[in-house]
Design an enzyme around this catalytic site. Sequence first.
Site, PDB file in Angstrom:
ATOM      1  N   GLU A  11       0.841  -1.201   0.000  1.00  0.00           N
ATOM      2  CA  GLU A  11       0.000   0.000   0.000  1.00  0.00           C
ATOM      3  C   GLU A  11       0.872   1.246   0.000  1.00  0.00           C
ATOM      4  O   GLU A  11       0.522   2.248  -0.615  1.00  0.00           O
ATOM      5  CB  GLU A  11      -0.935   0.019   1.212  1.00  0.00           C
ATOM      6  CG  GLU A  11      -1.957  -1.103   1.253  1.00  0.00           C
ATOM      7  CD  GLU A  11      -3.044  -0.978   0.207  1.00  0.00           C
ATOM      8  OE1 GLU A  11      -3.193   0.084  -0.427  1.00  0.00           O
ATOM      9  OE2 GLU A  11      -3.763  -1.984   0.013  1.00  0.00           O
ATOM     10  N   CYS A  20      -6.780   6.048  -5.880  1.00  0.00           N
ATOM     11  CA  CYS A  20      -6.108   4.778  -6.155  1.00  0.00           C
ATOM     12  C   CYS A  20      -6.422   4.346  -7.592  1.00  0.00           C
ATOM     13  O   CYS A  20      -7.273   4.959  -8.255  1.00  0.00           O
ATOM     14  CB  CYS A  20      -6.556   3.719  -5.147  1.00  0.00           C
ATOM     15  SG  CYS A  20      -8.204   3.062  -5.432  1.00  0.00           S
TER      16      CYS A  20
END
Length: 143
Positions: A11, A20
């Site tokens: 991440e 994202c």
Amino acid sequence: MNYLDIIKEFEGFESRAYLCPAGVWTIGYGTTKINNKPVKQGQVITQAEAEQELVKHCEQVERDILQLVKAPLNDNQKGALISFVYNIGIGAFKNSTLLRLLNAGDFTGAAEQFARWNKAAGKVLPGLTRRRAAEKELFVKED
């Protein structure tokens, strides 16, 4: 590598909200909600706050997983699933072949399913491919 290390590595930490690859506002270590509220554009978080959110979210993910998985899990299997579900969400996991195979006691078949979850918005992402390999490696590792 434990599940928190996998999550943190793949991440990464971002102090400012970003979109994202799937088009969702995200912050910290891939967090999409802070205190049950969606992350918003312009939001900022410290690394300490992000780590608290990560631990809190992983605890909830673990509870959700344990409600769905009927097969006994060792700590490594549980950790791999926490990283996996942290990334894909409990809704996707609930309807997955991976869960169905786990509940049927087919741990080998379930382990092979990790690799299938390497896409975001329909595109194969090398980072997801590496993450799924790390999750599978943890899943099959003896405690």
